[in-house]
Motif scaffolding. Structure first.
Motif, PDB file in Angstrom:
ATOM      1  N   LEU A 326       0.806  -1.159   0.151  1.00  0.00           N
ATOM      2  CA  LEU A 326       0.071   0.029   0.090  1.00  0.00           C
ATOM      3  C   LEU A 326       0.850   1.380  -0.010  1.00  0.00           C
ATOM      4  N   THR A 327       2.044   1.192   0.541  1.00  0.00           N
ATOM      5  CA  THR A 327       2.888   2.497   0.588  1.00  0.00           C
ATOM      6  C   THR A 327       4.030   2.442  -0.365  1.00  0.00           C
ATOM      7  N   GLY A 328       4.524   1.401  -0.913  1.00  0.00           N
ATOM      8  CA  GLY A 328       5.490   1.535  -1.722  1.00  0.00           C
ATOM      9  C   GLY A 328       6.859   1.597  -1.113  1.00  0.00           C
ATOM     10  N   PHE A 329       6.649   1.524   0.540  1.00  0.00           N
ATOM     11  CA  PHE A 329       7.919   1.518   1.368  1.00  0.00           C
ATOM     12  C   PHE A 329       8.300  -0.003   1.620  1.00  0.00           C
ATOM     13  N   SER A 330       9.587   0.047   2.429  1.00  0.00           N
ATOM     14  CA  SER A 330      10.037  -1.539   2.529  1.00  0.00           C
ATOM     15  C   SER A 330      10.456  -1.782   4.193  1.00  0.00           C
ATOM     16  N   ASN A 331      10.191  -2.881   4.150  1.00  0.00           N
ATOM     17  CA  ASN A 331      10.536  -3.288   5.733  1.00  0.00           C
ATOM     18  C   ASN A 331      11.897  -3.630   5.763  1.00  0.00           C
ATOM     19  N   ALA A 332      12.631  -3.598   4.794  1.00  0.00           N
ATOM     20  CA  ALA A 332      14.109  -3.719   4.764  1.00  0.00           C
ATOM     21  C   ALA A 332      14.786  -2.590   5.247  1.00  0.00           C
ATOM     22  N   PHE A 333      14.323  -1.533   5.389  1.00  0.00           N
ATOM     23  CA  PHE A 333      14.745  -0.236   6.155  1.00  0.00           C
ATOM     24  C   PHE A 333      14.455  -0.272   7.709  1.00  0.00           C
ATOM     25  N   SER A 607      23.431   4.010  -4.320  1.00  0.00           N
ATOM     26  CA  SER A 607      22.839   5.498  -4.311  1.00  0.00           C
ATOM     27  C   SER A 607      21.185   5.417  -4.382  1.00  0.00           C
ATOM     28  N   LEU A 608      20.541   4.590  -4.958  1.00  0.00           N
ATOM     29  CA  LEU A 608      19.077   4.513  -5.237  1.00  0.00           C
ATOM     30  C   LEU A 608      18.575   3.897  -4.088  1.00  0.00           C
ATOM     31  N   ILE A 609      19.188   2.955  -3.456  1.00  0.00           N
ATOM     32  CA  ILE A 609      18.802   2.280  -2.247  1.00  0.00           C
ATOM     33  C   ILE A 609      18.910   3.475  -0.914  1.00  0.00           C
ATOM     34  N   ARG A 610      20.092   3.931  -1.061  1.00  0.00           N
ATOM     35  CA  ARG A 610      20.117   5.185  -0.140  1.00  0.00           C
ATOM     36  C   ARG A 610      18.996   6.190  -0.321  1.00  0.00           C
ATOM     37  N   ASP A 611      19.011   6.650  -1.263  1.00  0.00           N
ATOM     38  CA  ASP A 611      17.742   7.644  -1.395  1.00  0.00           C
ATOM     39  C   ASP A 611      16.295   7.147  -1.224  1.00  0.00           C
ATOM     40  N   TYR A 612      16.183   5.695  -1.361  1.00  0.00           N
ATOM     41  CA  TYR A 612      14.881   5.189  -1.085  1.00  0.00           C
ATOM     42  C   TYR A 612      14.742   5.101   0.222  1.00  0.00           C
ATOM     43  N   ARG A 613      15.663   4.751   0.982  1.00  0.00           N
ATOM     44  CA  ARG A 613      15.561   4.750   2.570  1.00  0.00           C
ATOM     45  C   ARG A 613      15.511   6.186   3.252  1.00  0.00           C
ATOM     46  N   LEU A 615      14.032   8.553   1.540  1.00  0.00           N
ATOM     47  CA  LEU A 615      12.471   9.142   1.525  1.00  0.00           C
ATOM     48  C   LEU A 615      11.459   8.489   2.406  1.00  0.00           C
ATOM     49  N   GLN A 616      11.904   7.186   2.704  1.00  0.00           N
ATOM     50  CA  GLN A 616      11.067   6.315   3.757  1.00  0.00           C
ATOM     51  C   GLN A 616      10.971   6.773   5.011  1.00  0.00           C
ATOM     52  N   HIS A 617      12.359   7.076   5.460  1.00  0.00           N
ATOM     53  CA  HIS A 617      12.404   7.487   6.674  1.00  0.00           C
ATOM     54  C   HIS A 617      11.861   9.055   6.881  1.00  0.00           C
ATOM     55  N   ASP A 618      12.197   9.924   5.831  1.00  0.00           N
ATOM     56  CA  ASP A 618      11.655  11.174   5.916  1.00  0.00           C
ATOM     57  C   ASP A 618       9.975  11.378   6.057  1.00  0.00           C
ATOM     58  N   MET A 619       9.345  10.456   5.481  1.00  0.00           N
ATOM     59  CA  MET A 619       7.624  10.401   5.660  1.00  0.00           C
ATOM     60  C   MET A 619       7.255   9.565   6.695  1.00  0.00           C
ATOM     61  N   MET A 620       8.038   8.832   7.259  1.00  0.00           N
ATOM     62  CA  MET A 620       7.521   7.930   8.427  1.00  0.00           C
ATOM     63  C   MET A 620       8.104   8.579   9.825  1.00  0.00           C
ATOM     64  N   PHE A 621       9.369   9.102  10.057  1.00  0.00           N
ATOM     65  CA  PHE A 621       9.825   9.279  10.974  1.00  0.00           C
ATOM     66  C   PHE A 621      10.476  10.958  10.986  1.00  0.00           C
ATOM     67  N   GLY A 622      10.774  11.350   9.818  1.00  0.00           N
ATOM     68  CA  GLY A 622      11.573  12.648   9.857  1.00  0.00           C
ATOM     69  C   GLY A 622      10.587  14.059   9.431  1.00  0.00           C
ATOM     70  N   LYS A 623      11.235  14.964   9.163  1.00  0.00           N
ATOM     71  CA  LYS A 623      10.403  16.188   8.979  1.00  0.00           C
ATOM     72  C   LYS A 623       9.600  16.250   7.798  1.00  0.00           C
ATOM     73  N   ARG A 624       9.388  15.287   6.978  1.00  0.00           N
ATOM     74  CA  ARG A 624       8.631  15.179   5.662  1.00  0.00           C
ATOM     75  C   ARG A 624       8.964  16.330   4.666  1.00  0.00           C
TER      76      ARG A 624
END
Length: 646
Positions: A326-333, A607-613, A615-624
């Motif tokens: 549903l989110t397009g985010f990953s449990n891997a992070f 770099s793509l995996i880093r950016d993916y993480r 974005l996910q952190h930004d929307m779930m725990f960060g400053k958005r």
């Protein structure tokens, strides 16, 4: 002369009664030690009782917790007993630990009680990741219960003053422990506390933990806290609280993430209706070696199959697969063992629901079970669904065993869809395929199982295969209905994880154990984590050759099939998918099918995996920071909701 006689009598008494006096002294010391230990145990019991009284708001329920032999009240008291011993030894004062530990235990209990009053949930360790949410309770508390708020403030002030005085008094008056006493207590307490810590990993079965009646109930946190008690349930949730920002995360890092520009206007062929079916424990049982199933239990899905989903779970934990889809985010992070639905979804999160609502769709979640399960009611609201159709507000479903049948659920989907004029997005979680796969669940099993299997395994497999057949029949029914519709209708079906078939796996030679491995070769991991995927349109038929993908990439394929463009779901995720098809905690699989094991332990991250993480952190725990650029429809939806609120 008298003095001499007195001395002789005293010497004679010492010679005769000395051993008895020594024994009496040792006996008194033993009683003294036993008394002190008993006092520590009583204090630990009293503290646990007070915590449960506060969190349950009932002395009788707290007492029931202690009197129920199937709940770990005495285990919890024992842990606090050894903790008291260790802290007393560290400070060198008898029972000094109570003054230090009791406030640290009682304050979270008080906070949890207030949270339950206003938000219905108990306190989780991850709530401290959302400190703003706790602070937002304060104005509500003051407005709704002003005298309670005053009482809390006064209580805190008095408690702080009292603790300072009591600490000073105890340091001067409590019995001082000898060096031998301190070392003995540390030698006993620390190994026992360490051993208990070792068995608390609920991802692995522990015979000792089971005997101690500590039962992790992670899918239902209300029951988790009721059964295990506040302290034990809080401790079970602790590992998931360790979510740290990835190195380099900041506003500039988000700004530098490239995205595909969204074209002006629209590229869709109208606005297709979208139905996503996450089919409980759906898997292809014909993969099992040394057995034959006849006829094929899944002919429709086999013909229409687009690829496979690489599930991050096995046999359960459906909510984690749902989270990715549903989110397009990953449990891997996220921390190992975490359950985002339970621990992290506290605020609105971008999802397919917010995207489709931004496009003018009706967004509805459907699941024929109770809404509390996996905290879905609160999570779906945070995801932006307008409505959650659950067991409480759905028509009575026909059952297969104790679960709603796929056929009945499919008919309900069709009924609801026929009532809508606007385009809709339905996300549906089926239930019929849920284990255990007891014999005689079905009045008649139409799938024959041949092969050298124990009878118990044969019955389990026959029951499971019959469920697969009925899921296949239900999809066929849904497709038949969709083919008659004028509006394009996209249907996506996938299994959330392999089923818990227990000894069927080792007895057929499919796996060495009854559960899947977390790590292994690419072939092994695919065997144990792949589930069928169908992406189909009533206008263009099935999409073929998607391959094996993580659930997080389902949103990309859904929107791509619908002709939509989105800066995150088709833009950024599309960029990631061009290079990586599976992102698992322990393995990356690239577009060429090559795997990279233990990628997260390497010195550099792609770099793509880093950016993916990021974005996910930004929307779930960060400053958005990335909301406006990557999730504009989400920003608009919740900005409007906030503006419309009274």
């Amino acid at each position: 002369m008298a003095s001499f006689e007195s001395a002789v009598r005293a010497a004679t008494a010492t010679e005769v009664y000395g051993p008895q006096i020594a024994f009496g002294a040792r006996h008194n010391r033993t009683l003294s030690i036993a008394g002190r230990l008993s006092l520590s145990l009583l204090l630990s019991m009293a503290l646990i009782f007070a915590i449960e009284w506060i969190t349950r708001d009932s002395a009788s329920e707290a007492l029931s917790y202690f009197l129920d032999p199937m709940r770990p009240a005495w285990t919890t008291a024992g842990i606090f007993f050894f903790l008291f011993l260790a802290v007393d030894a560290a400070f060198g004062r008898e029972n000094y630990s109570v003054i230090l530990i009791a406030p640290l235990a009682l304050i979270p209990a008080l906070v949890s009680r207030q949270k339950q009053i206003f938000l219905s949930d108990p306190l989780y360790p991850t709530d401290f990741l959302f400190g703003r949410q706790i602070m937002e309770l304060m104005p509500v508390l003051v407005r709704d219960r002003p005298w309670t708020a005053v009482g809390i403030v006064v209580g805190l002030v008095v408690s702080i003053i009292g603790l300072i005085w009591l600490s000073h008094f105890a340091w001067r008056r409590f019995p001082v422990m000898t060096r031998r006493q301190r070392l003995t207590r540390l030698a006993v307490a620390l190994p026992l506390l360490a051993s208990f810590y070792h068995i608390m990993d609920y991802n692995n079965f522990s015979w000792i933990r089971d005997r101690l009646k500590v039962i992790p109930i992670m899918w239902d946190q209300t029951e988790n806290y009721r059964h295990n008690g506040f302290v034990m349930a809080f401790a079970l949730n602790l590992p998931m609280a360790n979510v740290t920002a990835p190195a380099g995360y900041m506003s500039d890092a988000i700004d530098k993430i490239p995205t595909k520009p969204v074209p002006a206007g629209t590229t869709h062929r109208g606005k297709p209706d979208v139905i996503v079916l996450m089919s409980e424990s759906f898997w292809d049982p014909t993969r099992l070696p040394n057995v034959k199933l006849s006829p094929d239990p899944m002919p429709t899905i086999r013909k229409m199959q687009s690829g496979n989903v690489f599930s991050p779970e096995f046999g359960g934990m459906t909510a984690n697969v749902e989270f990715e889809a549903l989110t397009g985010f990953s449990n891997a992070f996220l921390p190992y063992g975490s359950i985002p639905y339970q621990q992290y979804i506290r605020n609105p999160i971008p999802s397919l629901a917010t995207f489709f609502r931004g496009e003018g769709y009706v967004a509805r979640a459907v699941h024929p079970f109770q809404k509390w399960f996996w905290n879905r009611s609160a999570v779906y609201k945070a995801f932006g669904f307008e409505q959650f159709k659950s067991e409480e507000n759905m028509p009575v479903m026909q059952k297969r065993g104790i679960f709603a049948s796929d056929e009945s659920l499919t008919k309900e989907i069709i009924r609801e869809a026929d009532q809508l004029r606007d385009p809709f997005f339905f996300f549906t979680v089926t239930l019929q395929g849920h284990g255990p796969y007891e014999a005689n669940r079905y009045a008649k099993n139409t799938i024959k199982v041949e092969g050298n299997l124990p009878e118990a395994d044969r019955q389990v497999l026959a029951t499971y295969a019959q469920g697969i057949k009925e899921a296949d029949d239900s999809l066929k029914m849904l497709m038949k209905w969709a083919k008659k519709r004028d509006r394009e209708t996209i249907i996506v079906l996938f299994g959330d994880h392999l089923p818990p078939l227990n000894t069927v796996y080792p007895n057929t030679g499919y796996m060495n154990d009854v559960t899947a491995s977390r790590k292994g070769s690419l072939e092994q991991m695919k065997n144990q984590h792949e589930t069928p995927l169908v992406v189909w349109s009533n206008k263009t038929g099935p999409v073929k050759d998607i391959g094996t993908i993580s659930p997080a990439f389902l949103s990309y394929h859904i929107l791509k099939q619908g002709g939509f463009e989105h800066p995150y779901y088709t833009g950024f995720l599309g960029n990631v998918f061009d290079q990586y098809h599976v992102i698992d905690r322990y393995m990356l699989i690239d577009d060429a099918g090559k795997d990279t094991a233990a990628w997260s332990r390497q010195k550099t991250t792609p770099s793509l995996i880093r950016d993916y993480r990021f974005l996910q952190h930004d929307m779930m725990f960060g400053k958005r920071f990335g909301t406006d650029r990557f999730f504009q429809s989400h920003a608009d939806l919740f900005a409007n909701a906030i503006a419309a609120a009274p």
